[in-house]
Design a protein around this motif. Structure first.
Motif, PDB file in Angstrom:
ATOM      1  N   LEU A 245       0.810  -1.216   0.000  1.00 42.16           N
ATOM      2  CA  LEU A 245       0.000   0.000   0.000  1.00 42.16           C
ATOM      3  C   LEU A 245       0.845   1.270   0.000  1.00 42.16           C
ATOM      4  O   LEU A 245       0.354   2.350  -0.332  1.00 42.16           O
ATOM      5  CB  LEU A 245      -0.938  -0.006   1.211  1.00 42.16           C
ATOM      6  N   ASN A 246       2.123   1.144   0.401  1.00 38.30           N
ATOM      7  CA  ASN A 246       3.005   2.317   0.376  1.00 38.30           C
ATOM      8  C   ASN A 246       3.918   2.294  -0.846  1.00 38.30           C
ATOM      9  O   ASN A 246       4.944   2.985  -0.878  1.00 38.30           O
ATOM     10  CB  ASN A 246       3.833   2.382   1.651  1.00 38.30           C
ATOM     11  N   ASP A 247       3.542   1.484  -1.867  1.00 38.94           N
ATOM     12  CA  ASP A 247       4.289   1.401  -3.132  1.00 38.94           C
ATOM     13  C   ASP A 247       5.702   0.844  -2.961  1.00 38.94           C
ATOM     14  O   ASP A 247       6.604   1.172  -3.732  1.00 38.94           O
ATOM     15  CB  ASP A 247       4.356   2.765  -3.828  1.00 38.94           C
TER      16      ASP A 247
ATOM     17  N   ARG B 176      -1.376  -0.326  -3.854  1.00 44.63           N
ATOM     18  CA  ARG B 176      -2.184   0.879  -3.717  1.00 44.63           C
ATOM     19  C   ARG B 176      -3.222   0.968  -4.840  1.00 44.63           C
ATOM     20  O   ARG B 176      -4.388   1.240  -4.589  1.00 44.63           O
ATOM     21  CB  ARG B 176      -1.292   2.119  -3.761  1.00 44.63           C
ATOM     22  N   ILE B 177      -2.792   0.752  -6.080  1.00 46.06           N
ATOM     23  CA  ILE B 177      -3.714   0.727  -7.218  1.00 46.06           C
ATOM     24  C   ILE B 177      -3.511  -0.572  -7.969  1.00 46.06           C
ATOM     25  O   ILE B 177      -2.464  -1.215  -7.873  1.00 46.06           O
ATOM     26  CB  ILE B 177      -3.525   1.928  -8.170  1.00 46.06           C
ATOM     27  N   LYS B 178      -4.522  -0.979  -8.735  1.00 42.71           N
ATOM     28  CA  LYS B 178      -4.496  -2.259  -9.432  1.00 42.71           C
ATOM     29  C   LYS B 178      -3.274  -2.341 -10.345  1.00 42.71           C
ATOM     30  O   LYS B 178      -3.006  -1.452 -11.150  1.00 42.71           O
ATOM     31  CB  LYS B 178      -5.767  -2.431 -10.258  1.00 42.71           C
TER      32      LYS B 178
ATOM     33  N   ILE C  61      -5.096 -10.283  -6.348  1.00 41.69           N
ATOM     34  CA  ILE C  61      -4.739  -8.868  -6.214  1.00 41.69           C
ATOM     35  C   ILE C  61      -5.934  -8.103  -5.647  1.00 41.69           C
ATOM     36  O   ILE C  61      -7.023  -8.109  -6.222  1.00 41.69           O
ATOM     37  CB  ILE C  61      -4.311  -8.280  -7.569  1.00 41.69           C
ATOM     38  N   ILE C  62      -5.728  -7.439  -4.521  1.00 39.19           N
ATOM     39  CA  ILE C  62      -6.750  -6.595  -3.887  1.00 39.19           C
ATOM     40  C   ILE C  62      -6.128  -5.229  -3.671  1.00 39.19           C
ATOM     41  O   ILE C  62      -5.242  -5.071  -2.819  1.00 39.19           O
ATOM     42  CB  ILE C  62      -7.222  -7.191  -2.547  1.00 39.19           C
ATOM     43  N   ASP C  63      -6.539  -4.232  -4.451  1.00 38.63           N
ATOM     44  CA  ASP C  63      -5.934  -2.906  -4.303  1.00 38.63           C
ATOM     45  C   ASP C  63      -6.598  -2.134  -3.160  1.00 38.63           C
ATOM     46  O   ASP C  63      -7.525  -2.630  -2.501  1.00 38.63           O
ATOM     47  CB  ASP C  63      -5.974  -2.121  -5.616  1.00 38.63           C
ATOM     48  N   ALA C  64      -6.110  -0.913  -2.914  1.00 41.06           N
ATOM     49  CA  ALA C  64      -6.560  -0.136  -1.756  1.00 41.06           C
ATOM     50  C   ALA C  64      -8.060   0.129  -1.788  1.00 41.06           C
ATOM     51  O   ALA C  64      -8.741   0.046  -0.757  1.00 41.06           O
ATOM     52  CB  ALA C  64      -5.792   1.180  -1.675  1.00 41.06           C
ATOM     53  N   THR C  65      -8.594   0.444  -2.970  1.00 41.00           N
ATOM     54  CA  THR C  65     -10.025   0.720  -3.082  1.00 41.00           C
ATOM     55  C   THR C  65     -10.854  -0.532  -2.813  1.00 41.00           C
ATOM     56  O   THR C  65     -11.872  -0.483  -2.112  1.00 41.00           O
ATOM     57  CB  THR C  65     -10.359   1.278  -4.474  1.00 41.00           C
TER      58      THR C  65
ATOM     59  N   ASN D 103      -2.867   8.718  -6.038  1.00 36.05           N
ATOM     60  CA  ASN D 103      -1.925   8.154  -6.984  1.00 36.05           C
ATOM     61  C   ASN D 103      -2.436   8.326  -8.415  1.00 36.05           C
ATOM     62  O   ASN D 103      -1.680   8.664  -9.324  1.00 36.05           O
ATOM     63  CB  ASN D 103      -1.719   6.671  -6.665  1.00 36.05           C
ATOM     64  N   ILE D 104      -3.731   8.097  -8.618  1.00 33.95           N
ATOM     65  CA  ILE D 104      -4.326   8.268  -9.936  1.00 33.95           C
ATOM     66  C   ILE D 104      -4.248   9.724 -10.371  1.00 33.95           C
ATOM     67  O   ILE D 104      -3.951  10.033 -11.534  1.00 33.95           O
ATOM     68  CB  ILE D 104      -5.792   7.784  -9.920  1.00 33.95           C
ATOM     69  N   ASN D 105      -4.489  10.647  -9.448  1.00 34.94           N
ATOM     70  CA  ASN D 105      -4.441  12.062  -9.790  1.00 34.94           C
ATOM     71  C   ASN D 105      -3.048  12.476 -10.246  1.00 34.94           C
ATOM     72  O   ASN D 105      -2.892  13.304 -11.151  1.00 34.94           O
ATOM     73  CB  ASN D 105      -4.866  12.913  -8.587  1.00 34.94           C
ATOM     74  N   MET D 106      -2.006  11.915  -9.626  1.00 36.72           N
ATOM     75  CA  MET D 106      -0.647  12.229 -10.060  1.00 36.72           C
ATOM     76  C   MET D 106      -0.394  11.656 -11.446  1.00 36.72           C
ATOM     77  O   MET D 106       0.238  12.305 -12.290  1.00 36.72           O
ATOM     78  CB  MET D 106       0.369  11.675  -9.058  1.00 36.72           C
ATOM     79  N   ASP D 107      -0.888  10.454 -11.699  1.00 38.01           N
ATOM     80  CA  ASP D 107      -0.755   9.884 -13.038  1.00 38.01           C
ATOM     81  C   ASP D 107      -1.440  10.779 -14.066  1.00 38.01           C
ATOM     82  O   ASP D 107      -0.916  11.004 -15.165  1.00 38.01           O
ATOM     83  CB  ASP D 107      -1.381   8.488 -13.088  1.00 38.01           C
ATOM     84  N   ASN D 108      -2.635  11.276 -13.709  1.00 35.93           N
ATOM     85  CA  ASN D 108      -3.341  12.189 -14.612  1.00 35.93           C
ATOM     86  C   ASN D 108      -2.532  13.454 -14.871  1.00 35.93           C
ATOM     87  O   ASN D 108      -2.484  13.965 -15.993  1.00 35.93           O
ATOM     88  CB  ASN D 108      -4.699  12.558 -14.028  1.00 35.93           C
ATOM     89  N   ALA D 109      -1.905  13.989 -13.823  1.00 44.49           N
ATOM     90  CA  ALA D 109      -1.091  15.195 -13.975  1.00 44.49           C
ATOM     91  C   ALA D 109       0.086  14.938 -14.909  1.00 44.49           C
ATOM     92  O   ALA D 109       0.459  15.800 -15.720  1.00 44.49           O
ATOM     93  CB  ALA D 109      -0.599  15.674 -12.605  1.00 44.49           C
TER      94      ALA D 109
END
Length: 375
Positions: free
Chosen positions: A133-135, A166-168, A178-182, A217-223
């Motif tokens: 979860l902390n990458d 943290r993410i899939k 695989i079980i991601d954070a969400t 994490n997704i928002n940073m990927d989007n950025a």
């Protein structure tokens, strides 16, 4: 202009992951940001939630949800044992020592969370949970080595392996679930959904935090995606962002424009709160000094009854009849919330259903007319 803006919105949105559109406020994040050993913290929290005798007081609910999600057929027992399909005690360890061999060299591996579970039907499971979860980076053949070690130590147990990023993402061990954070957050929330326990809010706060770290994490990927787009697209994205920043004001303006069409109603935007629209019947207001305030944020709208005259001899009776209670006061007047929380805020995703909103407004305006004796 509308067509051009729509074109740019669709163009930019098509390249981004929009699943992280909004983050829930959670003060727990302030704490977690200062904890250097986040992985260990997560492991300890998750291990406690999995413990049927944990301080959370939710018994085996989360453990059963997790086991079912990784393909374990948890037996359904008849009453009076229906609540206890798992034999106690359950063995739960964090940082379990798991020495393995990599390229001929012994390693001091540690399994983040390790469970030994025996079901009521006597089937036994050893569950390996690798917390990312902390990458944290994967170690070479990490889960493969852990599985080999556990198999050598617990031969009469079926092994289940969980990879928890943290993410899939992909996992190099094919046998892992695989079980991601969400997804982890959803399992936790589902396990407490029908409870009125005092601990429910605290556990929900942790679930919300898990969803937020995934979204961040997704928002940073989007950025990063946006940073690789053209200058023109980035400037258009800023235009959209600036417009979105005033969306709540726009909702209030839409309501004002709608109610100013009626001769018997007046509406204006609050001079102090730009996302609040005031609506009143001039005849009713002249008798009661009461008006309706409808306020907006990005995921809901609110109702207040406001008064600028507490000296009205019928003031207390108005509050009783309308079932409202004074909550605050400012230069605009005395603000009153409905005692029924369901009548105070209505949630929405993206934008309100204006037909439903108008129906809610009309109900309040009718109540204000009735207390004023106006037909």
């Amino acid at each position: 202009m509308d067509t051009e803006l729509n074109t740019y919105i669709l163009k930019i949105a098509s390249k981004l992951d929009c699943s992280a559109a909004s983050l829930a406020y959670n003060p727990m994040e302030r704490f977690a940001n200062y904890v250097s050993t986040k992985e260990i913290v997560h492991s300890k929290i998750i291990a406690d939630l999995l413990n049927p005798n944990g301080e959370h007081q939710f018994g085996n609910r989360f453990l059963v949800k997790l086991l079912k999600s990784i393909g374990v057929d948890v037996p359904s027992l008849p009453f009076p044992d229906a609540h206890n399909p798992i034999k106690l005690p359950v063995s739960i360890e964090t940082e379990k020592y798991a020495p393995t061999i990599l390229d001929g060299v012994e390693t001091n591996g540690r399994i983040d969370i390790f469970l030994l579970v025996e079901l009521a039907n006597n089937r036994k499971y050893a569950v390996i949970i690798e917390n990312k979860l902390n990458d944290a980076p994967d170690q070479p053949r990490q889960l493969e080595r852990y599985n080999a070690y556990i198999h050598s130590q617990y031969k009469d147990y079926e092994i289940r392996t969980v990879y928890m990023p943290r993410i899939k993402t992909n996992c190099d061990y094919m046998g892992a679930k695989i079980i991601d954070a969400t997804e982890l957050a959803d399992l936790i929330e589902n396990s407490i959904s029908n409870s009125n326990s005092l601990n429910k809010a605290a556990i929900q706060a942790y679930a919300h935090y898990l969803k937020n770290i995934s979204k961040n994490n997704i928002n940073m990927d989007n950025a990063m995606i946006l940073s690789r787009m053209s200058v023109d697209d980035i400037l258009k994205a800023k235009t959209i962002k600036d417009a979105y920043g005033r969306l709540c004001e726009a909702f209030a303006e839409c309501v004002k424009n709608n109610y100013n069409k009626f001769k018997s109603r007046k509406a204006s935007i609050s001079s102090k709160y730009s996302s609040y629209c005031y609506i009143w019947n001039p005849e009713a207001y002249g008798k009661t000094s009461l008006w309706l305030a409808v306020g907006f944020d990005y995921d809901g709208y609110f109702f207040y009854i406001v008064s600028n005259n507490q000296e009205n001899p019928n003031y207390s009776e108005y509050l009783k009849t309308l079932n409202i209670t004074k909550s605050s006061e400012d230069a605009e007047g005395f603000w009153h919330k409905p005692n029924n929380e369901n009548l105070f805020k209505k949630s929405f995703a993206g934008k309100p259903d204006f037909n439903e909103l108008e129906s809610d407004i009309d109900k309040w305006l009718k109540k204000l007319d009735e207390v004023a004796g106006v037909k």
